[in-house]
Write a protein that holds these residues in place. Structure first.
Motif, mmCIF file in Angstrom:
data_model
loop_
_atom_site.group_PDB
_atom_site.id
_atom_site.type_symbol
_atom_site.label_atom_id
_atom_site.label_comp_id
_atom_site.label_asym_id
_atom_site.label_seq_id
_atom_site.Cartn_x
_atom_site.Cartn_y
_atom_site.Cartn_z
ATOM 1 N N VAL A 21 0.841 -1.210 0.000
ATOM 2 C CA VAL A 21 0.000 0.000 0.000
ATOM 3 C C VAL A 21 0.869 1.250 0.000
ATOM 4 N N LEU A 22 1.913 1.253 0.811
ATOM 5 C CA LEU A 22 2.807 2.405 0.887
ATOM 6 C C LEU A 22 3.513 2.644 -0.439
ATOM 7 N N ILE A 23 4.016 1.570 -1.071
ATOM 8 C CA ILE A 23 4.693 1.711 -2.363
ATOM 9 C C ILE A 23 3.720 2.249 -3.409
ATOM 10 N N PHE A 24 2.516 1.688 -3.447
ATOM 11 C CA PHE A 24 1.524 2.124 -4.443
ATOM 12 C C PHE A 24 1.155 3.591 -4.237
ATOM 13 N N ALA A 25 0.949 3.997 -3.004
ATOM 14 C CA ALA A 25 0.589 5.386 -2.720
ATOM 15 C C ALA A 25 1.712 6.340 -3.142
ATOM 16 N N THR A 26 2.951 5.953 -2.882
ATOM 17 C CA THR A 26 4.086 6.796 -3.276
ATOM 18 C C THR A 26 4.183 6.924 -4.790
ATOM 19 N N VAL A 27 3.972 5.812 -5.487
ATOM 20 C CA VAL A 27 4.044 5.810 -6.950
ATOM 21 C C VAL A 27 2.951 6.693 -7.541
ATOM 22 N N VAL A 28 1.719 6.546 -7.056
ATOM 23 C CA VAL A 28 0.608 7.336 -7.577
ATOM 24 C C VAL A 28 0.829 8.821 -7.291
ATOM 25 N N LEU A 29 1.321 9.140 -6.107
ATOM 26 C CA LEU A 29 1.593 10.538 -5.774
ATOM 27 C C LEU A 29 2.662 11.115 -6.689
ATOM 28 N N ALA A 30 3.716 10.350 -6.934
ATOM 29 C CA ALA A 30 4.772 10.824 -7.831
ATOM 30 C C ALA A 30 4.220 11.066 -9.236
ATOM 31 N N LEU A 31 3.373 10.143 -9.713
ATOM 32 C CA LEU A 31 2.778 10.331 -11.044
ATOM 33 C C LEU A 31 1.906 11.581 -11.069
ATOM 34 N N TYR A 32 1.117 11.772 -10.029
ATOM 35 C CA TYR A 32 0.269 12.968 -9.959
ATOM 36 C C TYR A 32 1.102 14.247 -10.023
ATOM 37 N N LEU A 33 2.214 14.279 -9.287
ATOM 38 C CA LEU A 33 3.024 15.499 -9.205
ATOM 39 C C LEU A 33 3.771 15.807 -10.506
ATOM 40 N N THR A 34 3.812 14.854 -11.444
ATOM 41 C CA THR A 34 4.399 15.161 -12.751
ATOM 42 C C THR A 34 3.470 16.023 -13.594
ATOM 43 N N TYR A 35 2.190 16.042 -13.264
ATOM 44 C CA TYR A 35 1.165 16.750 -14.046
ATOM 45 C C TYR A 35 1.191 16.294 -15.505
ATOM 46 N N SER A 36 1.526 15.032 -15.702
ATOM 47 C CA SER A 36 1.551 14.458 -17.049
ATOM 48 C C SER A 36 0.189 13.834 -17.335
ATOM 49 N N ARG A 37 -0.520 14.413 -18.287
ATOM 50 C CA ARG A 37 -1.855 13.896 -18.604
ATOM 51 C C ARG A 37 -1.791 12.544 -19.308
ATOM 52 N N SER A 38 -0.808 12.380 -20.171
ATOM 53 C CA SER A 38 -0.674 11.088 -20.849
ATOM 54 C C SER A 38 -0.348 9.979 -19.852
ATOM 55 N N ALA A 39 0.446 10.299 -18.831
ATOM 56 C CA ALA A 39 0.778 9.306 -17.805
ATOM 57 C C ALA A 39 -0.453 8.941 -16.991
ATOM 58 N N LEU A 40 -1.309 9.924 -16.712
ATOM 59 C CA LEU A 40 -2.532 9.645 -15.963
ATOM 60 C C LEU A 40 -3.431 8.680 -16.735
ATOM 61 N N PHE A 41 -3.636 8.956 -18.017
ATOM 62 C CA PHE A 41 -4.471 8.066 -18.832
ATOM 63 C C PHE A 41 -3.800 6.691 -18.978
ATOM 64 N N GLY A 42 -2.473 6.686 -19.088
ATOM 65 C CA GLY A 42 -1.762 5.420 -19.167
ATOM 66 C C GLY A 42 -1.944 4.583 -17.923
ATOM 67 N N MET A 43 -1.893 5.215 -16.746
ATOM 68 C CA MET A 43 -2.080 4.479 -15.500
ATOM 69 C C MET A 43 -3.492 3.925 -15.401
ATOM 70 N N VAL A 44 -4.480 4.732 -15.800
ATOM 71 C CA VAL A 44 -5.870 4.253 -15.773
ATOM 72 C C VAL A 44 -6.020 3.026 -16.671
ATOM 73 N N ALA A 45 -5.448 3.090 -17.881
ATOM 74 C CA ALA A 45 -5.529 1.954 -18.801
ATOM 75 C C ALA A 45 -4.812 0.731 -18.225
ATOM 76 N N ALA A 46 -3.656 0.965 -17.610
ATOM 77 C CA ALA A 46 -2.879 -0.144 -17.055
ATOM 78 C C ALA A 46 -3.630 -0.846 -15.934
ATOM 79 N N LEU A 47 -4.225 -0.077 -15.026
ATOM 80 C CA LEU A 47 -4.921 -0.671 -13.886
ATOM 81 C C LEU A 47 -6.279 -1.236 -14.269
ATOM 82 N N SER A 48 -6.790 -0.839 -15.436
ATOM 83 C CA SER A 48 -8.074 -1.393 -15.879
ATOM 84 C C SER A 48 -7.948 -2.879 -16.219
#
Length: 500
Positions: free
Chosen positions: A293-320
């Motif tokens: 849980v801690l690793i996942f939360a850190t990873v998601v927070l890091a992705l959020y702080l990049t403000y990369s929209r393509s990365a956000l959509f990529g993560m949604v697709a990956a976790l789907s």
């Protein structure tokens, strides 16, 4: 001759007689210590330290190839752009050393006829020993064809633009990165080996995400001070190394960590989130649940702080992928995260930027549209084989577009793009067929995570180009390593259940 030399070396270092083994390792360490002592006086302590680490790492990799994965994932996630402090006609990078060592030792052991990975204990397991024959997998021939097409396009491009030493080195890294697929499926051949590599991938990705978050929350002057220390390894330094939305220092800063570029960091976090996500609900997580849980939360927070929209959509697709196929409880987690993103006051700037991008109203998106138009002009002129990797033949066109697929078509033409798409069709056909046939409990989360990671990368590639770009060879390494780990998981499953 190679086989004989390696057999003598391995027979001494890996001897079953403790005195022989300890004596050989002691002599090796002593020789290294003498060499390093001489280098401290001649070349200085920094080069001596690097050499010491290289000797230790090389010895470990020679004894067991799985240490090569530890070095590789550590470099790729933590110091992907670091260069060694000396030249060999060119300035080698940490990535060159780690990737080259892993591929070289695997090839050496392949020639010598020895297993490259010792965790399977093949001597005690005849089935594992028999599995050590070289294999290419059902999509291996297509990947080999893709590599040959890349080489052809590179040579073809030299007819109109001479490549620099840097371009040649980076193209070599790209080729080795693609070839890593074959190294993975031939060295990761059992459940123990899968678990070993995945655990180190987890830890390296967590380190990458933690550094990114730390650099973001500490004062900018502290971050710059750390980057200035990394400048001796050719990292960008000073306040110019920091990144902001639309390059406005008065606006919102974007997380970079040691990945240099926020979009690249976002791409790395797509793979990490996809890999870790299924472990949240797996009955047999590779780490304690609280740590996952801690690793996942850190990873998601890091992705959020990049403000990369393509990365956000990529993560949604990956976790789907795991959410739809197995772990339905990921869906409410995703819904909660989406609602927080939409409703929290702290995230409204992020949402506004996301909506602007979808509407094509912001400057970055409009620039991308211009790049797409220019890339299509280039592809129409050179449709079959592209223009190679070193330059363009016409002064009114240029290489470079923020889309993975158009980048492939620019460099390798429609032929290269079609071969790559054929590889991906074969890849997901294997993935779907294996999932439908049934997967053992200990491999479910791994297969879903790796397969989702590749889908997430392909989705993010619609608006980013770093998965196949000479500037970011470590991203090519990551892409094909995750592809290899997916196929390795499938092959382990097939060997464990040959009827299916």
């Amino acid at each position: 001759m190679i086989q004989t030399a390696y057999a003598h070396f391995a027979g001494t270092i890996l001897s079953t007689r403790p005195l022989v083994r300890r004596g050989a390792i002691g002599l090796l360490v002593a020789a290294g210590a003498v060499t390093i002592t001489l280098l401290i006086g001649v070349a200085g302590p920094l080069i001596a330290l690097v050499l010491a680490l290289a000797i230790v790492g090389a010895t470990l990799i020679l004894m067991d190839t799985h240490w090569g994965y530890v070095a590789l994932v550590g470099v790729v996630f933590v110091l992907p752009f670091a260069s060694l402090p000396f030249r060999l006609g060119f300035k080698p990078t940490f990535l060159d050393a780690a990737l080259g060592a892993l591929v070289f030792v695997w090839a050496l052991k392949l020639v010598a006829g020895r297993p490259a990975f010792s965790l399977a204990r093949s001597a005690r397991n005849p089935q594992a020993a028999g599995a050590r024959q070289f294999q290419i997998s059902p999509i291996g021939l297509l990947i080999g064809l893709f590599m040959l097409m890349a080489i052809f396009s590179f040579v073809y491009g030299m007819s109109h633009s001479r490549p620099t030493t840097t371009i040649i080195r980076r193209f070599g890294e790209i080729l080795l990165g693609i070839g890593l697929f074959f190294v993975v499926i031939n060295t990761v051949r059992s459940q123990r080996e899968l678990n070993w590599v995945v655990r180190w991938l987890f830890l390296a990705a967590w380190a990458c995400a933690s550094i990114a978050v730390l650099f973001y929350v500490i004062p900018e002057t502290w971050t710059v001070r750390v980057l200035n220390q990394l400048a001796r390894f050719d990292y960008p330094s000073g306040f110019g190394a920091l990144r902001w939305i639309e390059d406005d220092p008065n606006g919102t800063m974007r997380a970079i960590g040691t990945a240099v570029d926020p979009n690249v960091l976002g791409g790395m976090m797509i793979l990490a989130a996809a890999m870790v996500g299924p472990q949240l609900l797996s009955p047999r997580p590779l780490f304690p649940r609280w740590l996952v849980v801690l690793i996942f939360a850190t990873v998601v927070l890091a992705l959020y702080l990049t403000y990369s929209r393509s990365a956000l959509f990529g993560m949604v697709a990956a976790l789907s992928v795991p959410a739809v196929l197995k772990y339905r409880r990921l869906l409410p987690i995703g819904i909660v995260m989406g609602l927080l993103l939409l409703l929290l006051p702290q995230t409204q700037d992020y949402v506004a930027r996301l909506l602007e991008g979808l509407a094509g109203e912001d400057v970055a998106t409009q620039m991308r549209f211009g790049e797409y138009k220019d890339a299509l002009i280039l592809i129409r002129r050179y449709p079959v084989f592209g223009v190679g990797f070193s330059g363009v033949p016409d002064i009114d066109i240029y290489l470079g577009v923020s889309m993975f697929y158009l980048t492939l078509a620019e460099n390798m033409g429609i032929m290269g793009l079609v071969i790559f798409l054929a590889v991906m069709i074969g890849f997901f056909s294997m993935f779907i067929a294996t999932w439908r046939a049934g997967v053992a409990l200990e491999r479910e989360a791994l297969l879903l995570g790796f397969g989702g990671a590749i889908l997430g990368a392909l989705v993010s590639g619609i608006a980013d180009h770093y998965w196949f770009n000479l500037t970011y060879p470590h991203m090519t390494v990551l892409f094909w390593m995750f592809a290899g780990m997916t196929v390795a998981t499938i092959l382990v499953e097939r060997e464990s259940n040959p009827v299916s």
